[in-house]
Motif scaffolding. Structure first.
Motif, mmCIF file in Angstrom:
data_model
loop_
_atom_site.group_PDB
_atom_site.id
_atom_site.type_symbol
_atom_site.label_atom_id
_atom_site.label_comp_id
_atom_site.label_asym_id
_atom_site.label_seq_id
_atom_site.Cartn_x
_atom_site.Cartn_y
_atom_site.Cartn_z
ATOM 1 N N TYR A 192 0.838 -1.203 0.000
ATOM 2 C CA TYR A 192 0.000 0.000 0.000
ATOM 3 C C TYR A 192 0.871 1.249 0.000
ATOM 4 O O TYR A 192 0.601 2.223 -0.693
ATOM 5 C CB TYR A 192 -0.902 0.023 1.236
ATOM 6 C CG TYR A 192 -2.061 -0.935 1.194
ATOM 7 C CD1 TYR A 192 -2.915 -0.990 0.098
ATOM 8 C CD2 TYR A 192 -2.330 -1.760 2.265
ATOM 9 C CE1 TYR A 192 -3.981 -1.868 0.072
ATOM 10 C CE2 TYR A 192 -3.396 -2.637 2.253
ATOM 11 C CZ TYR A 192 -4.219 -2.685 1.151
ATOM 12 O OH TYR A 192 -5.275 -3.538 1.132
ATOM 13 N N ASN A 232 -9.067 -2.415 7.134
ATOM 14 C CA ASN A 232 -7.788 -1.861 6.667
ATOM 15 C C ASN A 232 -7.787 -1.703 5.155
ATOM 16 O O ASN A 232 -7.380 -0.665 4.629
ATOM 17 C CB ASN A 232 -6.626 -2.795 7.059
ATOM 18 C CG ASN A 232 -6.321 -2.718 8.529
ATOM 19 O OD1 ASN A 232 -6.570 -1.691 9.144
ATOM 20 N ND2 ASN A 232 -5.809 -3.785 9.098
ATOM 21 N N GLU A 233 -8.243 -2.754 4.480
ATOM 22 C CA GLU A 233 -8.222 -2.719 3.013
ATOM 23 C C GLU A 233 -9.149 -1.625 2.482
ATOM 24 O O GLU A 233 -8.802 -0.922 1.538
ATOM 25 C CB GLU A 233 -8.620 -4.089 2.458
ATOM 26 C CG GLU A 233 -7.459 -5.061 2.559
ATOM 27 C CD GLU A 233 -7.802 -6.457 2.114
ATOM 28 O OE1 GLU A 233 -8.950 -6.700 1.707
ATOM 29 O OE2 GLU A 233 -6.908 -7.319 2.197
ATOM 30 N N LEU A 257 -0.100 -0.589 18.114
ATOM 31 C CA LEU A 257 -1.492 -0.155 18.180
ATOM 32 C C LEU A 257 -2.257 -0.403 16.883
ATOM 33 O O LEU A 257 -3.478 -0.418 16.869
ATOM 34 C CB LEU A 257 -1.551 1.339 18.499
ATOM 35 C CG LEU A 257 -0.857 1.748 19.791
ATOM 36 C CD1 LEU A 257 -0.696 3.242 19.853
ATOM 37 C CD2 LEU A 257 -1.631 1.255 20.990
ATOM 38 N N TYR A 286 -10.574 -16.651 3.893
ATOM 39 C CA TYR A 286 -11.134 -15.867 5.007
ATOM 40 C C TYR A 286 -10.356 -14.566 5.204
ATOM 41 O O TYR A 286 -9.124 -14.567 5.242
ATOM 42 C CB TYR A 286 -11.097 -16.693 6.296
ATOM 43 C CG TYR A 286 -11.492 -15.900 7.511
ATOM 44 C CD1 TYR A 286 -12.824 -15.597 7.758
ATOM 45 C CD2 TYR A 286 -10.530 -15.427 8.405
ATOM 46 C CE1 TYR A 286 -13.192 -14.856 8.864
ATOM 47 C CE2 TYR A 286 -10.889 -14.683 9.511
ATOM 48 C CZ TYR A 286 -12.227 -14.406 9.740
ATOM 49 O OH TYR A 286 -12.586 -13.673 10.830
ATOM 50 N N ILE A 287 -11.087 -13.502 5.290
ATOM 51 C CA ILE A 287 -10.454 -12.205 5.594
ATOM 52 C C ILE A 287 -11.093 -11.698 6.873
ATOM 53 O O ILE A 287 -12.317 -11.607 6.974
ATOM 54 C CB ILE A 287 -10.672 -11.189 4.456
ATOM 55 C CG1 ILE A 287 -10.102 -11.741 3.143
ATOM 56 C CG2 ILE A 287 -9.998 -9.864 4.773
ATOM 57 C CD1 ILE A 287 -10.466 -10.912 1.928
ATOM 58 N N TYR A 322 -9.963 1.068 4.002
ATOM 59 C CA TYR A 322 -9.338 2.356 4.311
ATOM 60 C C TYR A 322 -8.284 2.711 3.254
ATOM 61 O O TYR A 322 -8.269 3.820 2.724
ATOM 62 C CB TYR A 322 -8.706 2.261 5.701
ATOM 63 C CG TYR A 322 -7.822 3.411 6.095
ATOM 64 C CD1 TYR A 322 -8.356 4.683 6.275
ATOM 65 C CD2 TYR A 322 -6.464 3.232 6.305
ATOM 66 C CE1 TYR A 322 -7.543 5.735 6.656
ATOM 67 C CE2 TYR A 322 -5.656 4.269 6.688
ATOM 68 C CZ TYR A 322 -6.192 5.520 6.852
ATOM 69 O OH TYR A 322 -5.390 6.559 7.228
ATOM 70 N N GLN A 378 -8.993 -6.817 8.832
ATOM 71 C CA GLN A 378 -8.299 -6.746 7.547
ATOM 72 C C GLN A 378 -9.186 -6.063 6.496
ATOM 73 O O GLN A 378 -8.715 -5.262 5.698
ATOM 74 C CB GLN A 378 -7.924 -8.176 7.113
ATOM 75 C CG GLN A 378 -7.121 -8.257 5.841
ATOM 76 C CD GLN A 378 -5.778 -7.550 5.944
ATOM 77 O OE1 GLN A 378 -5.267 -7.340 7.033
ATOM 78 N NE2 GLN A 378 -5.253 -7.155 4.811
ATOM 79 N N ARG A 382 -8.462 -1.953 16.016
ATOM 80 C CA ARG A 382 -7.503 -2.970 16.466
ATOM 81 C C ARG A 382 -7.734 -3.266 17.951
ATOM 82 O O ARG A 382 -7.724 -4.423 18.373
ATOM 83 C CB ARG A 382 -6.083 -2.445 16.227
ATOM 84 C CG ARG A 382 -4.988 -3.140 16.990
ATOM 85 C CD ARG A 382 -4.320 -4.193 16.182
ATOM 86 N NE ARG A 382 -3.026 -4.524 16.753
ATOM 87 C CZ ARG A 382 -2.523 -5.727 16.740
ATOM 88 N NH1 ARG A 382 -3.172 -6.702 16.178
ATOM 89 N NH2 ARG A 382 -1.352 -5.977 17.251
#
Lengths: 393, 380
Positions: A7, B165-166, A135, B157-158, B168, B162, B219
């Motif tokens: 990314y 995050n992806e 974090l 499986y994700i 985002y 995750q 998280r």
């Protein structure tokens, strides 16, 4: 966080393609976050110390408090540390200890848990795993601290509870065999009396005292006891195998404790079993001695011993170990199966000058046929099953 | 106390933040569209996104709380979507009032599809994007606390974290691309020698910083849910420390980037540009060579083929004019009836949607009932 670096690369490419300075700042910002997170957790990993403190020996019924000290030597705070310790199911329920802590920079935390020692044995505590991370999920670290071991001694009960005579060594007090002395163990000198052998004269002491003195030897017979414990799996009835084996070990430990602590008599042990520490079949043989440290060794061996199949036949082991014993030693044999070969061996040992007593782990009274055979051979037999029944034996 | 805080966070703060982030992404896209069609301004885009995100998140909460499945869930969703369409249309009419309302209504009667003018369609796209993002994000956040069975952990499986995050980073990429296109004319996009832009772009900054803090919180939610499920005792005030440390980390990283000489990256940028230019050049030359290699045998083949006679050229026939039907005296009456039925149906559907929407959200109904405007209207 998976795929963070790809990314980041795409971010850089976009910034390069679009030629917008601010996008570069954003890409650098993420790169800084990435580096800071990894650096942070690496510092924590290097500065994290986890130690365990506990008493590695415990008596049956004790509660052992285990202290886990988590120390963060780094100046950076540890946002979270997940600790997990595997515990023996026999001593703790559930069979693990787990906790999550957060530590400031240079912070420390003490965690405690209790082990309930209701089963003798040799148990491992741990390994202790400490898992920490950043974090955002960019960095994770796992630390492992090796397992340590705790020994829980066998249950000790009084001789009255066991239904055994308190005057040890059991059968020897009634024997007409005279006391013999061991010329290798001099305990003092005394004045010469008529009839003393000239070989007993202590020449050096006589010369310095100006009168004839003779050596005083320690009596070598009758005051030594060897507990021979049968830990062959097949010797115990299948239906009550576990409890019978545990009772046999309890009886052995209790007698050793009684003779050494209360009677101050030398006591040893001989058995062949699987050693829980080395995980192999081991011969445990401690010749009779009367020190407290010796008792600790005996109890430790009994804690580690586990019944196993395929060991040397018990009768054969008795013959083998009797070679190392002094003449007149009391031989206390503990088993659940007193067959012909064992009785023959015991008779042979008795004839060889040992005082023999047989303790059978058996529900109820001593079987009549066994009692009859033992009476014929002149061997004292006791039956032990559990604490409740013991009083009536 | 904690649960009410969490409820407040999940029902209001998170949707608003997600709405703001979606707004950040959609603003440059809408700006691009605005170069072709006159449409919503940035403030309206943010407002639409925030409202749609709030609605999506709240609807998701209601569906979970009431355990709606199958037909009930479908009905709920249809009413919800209908309500969004109505609200977008009303907002569109309020912000951009038509010059002649009668003419507009007549045009709607003649062609019902004209209700969905470009303004409304763009508004709907914005609202549904925000609504969908808020709904899926709310689902993922809720899934963070869900126990995952081992049979679910297949290769494809994700984890919800995750997925967050992806989403985002993907949205971040779209945001950067759209902002870049917005700031650079398309013709100059592949020019490698144009000057660089160095101003701070607020929506990009808000999106990435806000997202980073939210990802940190996600998280924490995932970890704490895992600890809770495994019945691990958590000592110390980790939750507050987490937020504090996240902010400190973002601050330090930001400060490092601002104060470190990152502008030297521009020389790196030029280097990358040169490399890209060279690569493009090589690819172009190779493609030309391949094209020539294909064209030569084809040309030869055509040259050696027998020449066919040219096709005869003919003009197309003129279209046949159909006779116009004679005017009937009842045409005005049927037209009126058709219009009446259309409006009755439109109003009926809208009324059904609004009533059911409010019925399914009694809290919202209570708030509306207690508001001063409604009380004045009812009294009147």
């Amino acid at each position: 966080m998976r795929h963070f670096l790809p990314y980041l690369l795409i971010l850089f490419l976009l910034a390069a393609l679009l030629r917008i300075d601010f996008f570069f700042i954003i890409a650098y910002f993420f790169f800084a976050i990435y580096l800071l997170s990894r650096g942070w957790i690496n510092r924590i990993e290097r500065g994290l110390r986890v130690s365990r403190r506990f008493s590695s020996r415990a008596f049956f019924g004790d509660k052992v408090n285990v202290e886990i000290n988590v120390i963060n030597d780094s100046w950076l705070p540890a946002p979270w540390i997940e600790l997990r310790e595997s515990l023996p199911i026999e001593l703790a329920t559930p069979s693990f200890f787990q906790q999550v802590v957060s530590l400031h920079g240079r912070g420390r935390r003490q965690l405690n848990y209790t082990l309930y020692c209701h089963h003798r044995g040799y148990y491992s505590l741990g390994p202790l795993q400490a898992h920490t991370g950043d974090l955002l999920g960019l960095a994770d670290k796992e630390l492992k601290r090796n397992a340590e071991y705790i020994i829980v001694y066998p249950r000790l009960v009084s001789m009255q509870q066991l239904g055994l005579p308190t005057r040890s060594p059991l059968a020897i007090l009634k024997t007409p065999t005279p006391l013999f002395e061991d010329s290798s163990r001099v305990i003092g000198v005394r004045e010469y009396q008529r009839g003393d052998s000239p070989r007993k004269i202590h020449w050096t002491a006589s010369a310095s005292a100006g009168q004839i003195l003779v050596k005083n030897y320690q009596p070598a017979i009758a005051r030594e006891t060897l507990i021979a414990l049968d830990l062959d799996y097949a010797s115990y009835p299948m239906r009550h195998r576990y409890s019978a084996i545990e009772m046999a070990i309890t009886v052995a430990a209790s007698i050793a404790n009684h003779t050494i602590v209360h009677q101050h008599l030398p006591t040893g042990i001989a058995t062949e079993a699987r050693d829980a520490a080395s995980k192999s079949v081991t011969r445990f043989f401690f010749p009779p001695r009367s020190e407290r440290s010796h008792l600790a060794h005996i109890l430790e061996s009994l804690a580690r011993a586990q019944a196993v199949e395929g060991v040397t036949p018990f009768a054969e082991m008795l013959r083998r170990e009797s070679v190392h014993l002094s003449w007149g030693t009391t031989l206390l044999v503990i088993t659940a199966r007193a067959d012909e070969s064992l009785l023959k061996t015991l008779a042979y040992l008795q004839r060889s000058g040992f005082a023999v007593a047989l303790i059978v782990i058996h529900f109820g009274r001593v079987p009549l046929d066994l009692q009859a055979k033992a009476d014929v051979l002149g061997i004292k037999v006791y039956a032990v099953w559990d604490d409740v029944d013991l009083g009536s034996i | 106390m904690i649960s009410s805080n969490h409820r407040y966070l999940s029902l209001f703060i998170h949707p608003l933040l997600i709405g703001a982030m979606v707004g950040c992404v959609l603003t440059p896209i809408v700006d691009i569209i605005r170069t072709f069609v006159s449409t919503w301004d940035s403030l309206s885009v943010f407002t639409l996104c925030a409202l749609a995100a709030l609605e999506g998140s709240y609807a998701h909460h209601l569906i979970r709380a009431r355990e709606l499945r199958g037909w009930d869930a479908l009905r709920f969703r249809v009413i919800e979507i209908g309500m969004i369409v109505i609200v977008i249309k009303v907002i569109s009419l309020l912000i951009y009032p038509p010059p002649n309302i009668i003419a507009l209504l007549v045009s709607w009667t003649n062609n019902p599809f004209s209700i969905f003018d470009p303004q409304t369609i763009i508004g709907l796209v914005i609202a549904f994007t925000a609504w969908h993002t808020a709904t899926t994000t709310a689902e993922d956040i809720a899934d963070l606390s869900r126990f995952v069975f081992p049979n679910e952990m297949s290769g494809s499986y994700i984890s919800p974290l995750q997925r967050l995050n992806e989403r985002y980073f993907l949205s971040g990429g779209i945001l950067l691309a759209a902002t870049g296109v917005n700031y650079t004319p398309l013709a100059e996009l592949i020019s490698l020698t144009r000057p660089t832009l160095s101003n701070v772009i607020l929506n990009v900054l808000i999106y990435f910083v806000l997202g980073l803090v939210l990802l940190g919180q996600a998280r924490y939610t995932a970890l704490s849910a895992d600890w809770k499920m495994r019945e691990i005792k958590v000592s110390g005030d980790i939750e507050n420390r987490w937020l504090r440390y996240s902010l400190i980390l973002v601050f330090i990283a930001g400060a490092a980037v601002i104060f470190l000489p990152t502008r030297y990256a521009l020389s790196l940028l030029d280097l990358i540009n040169t490399v890209i230019a060279v690569m493009f050049g090589i690819v172009f030359i190779f493609s030309q060579i391949i094209a020539v290699l294909i064209a030569i045998p084809l040309t030869l083949l055509i040259m050696f083929m027998p020449k066919l006679p040219p096709l005869p050229f003919a003009l197309p026939l003129p279209p046949v004019r159909l006779p116009t039907p004679p005017a009937t005296p009842s045409s005005d009456w049927t037209e009126f009836l058709r219009s009446l039925i259309f409006w009755a149906m439109l109003i009926g559907v809208a009324f059904y949607i609004v009533v059911n929407y409010l019925r399914e959200r009694p809290e919202l109904l209570a708030v509306l009932r207690s508001s001063k405007v409604i009380r004045v209207l009812r009294g009147w």
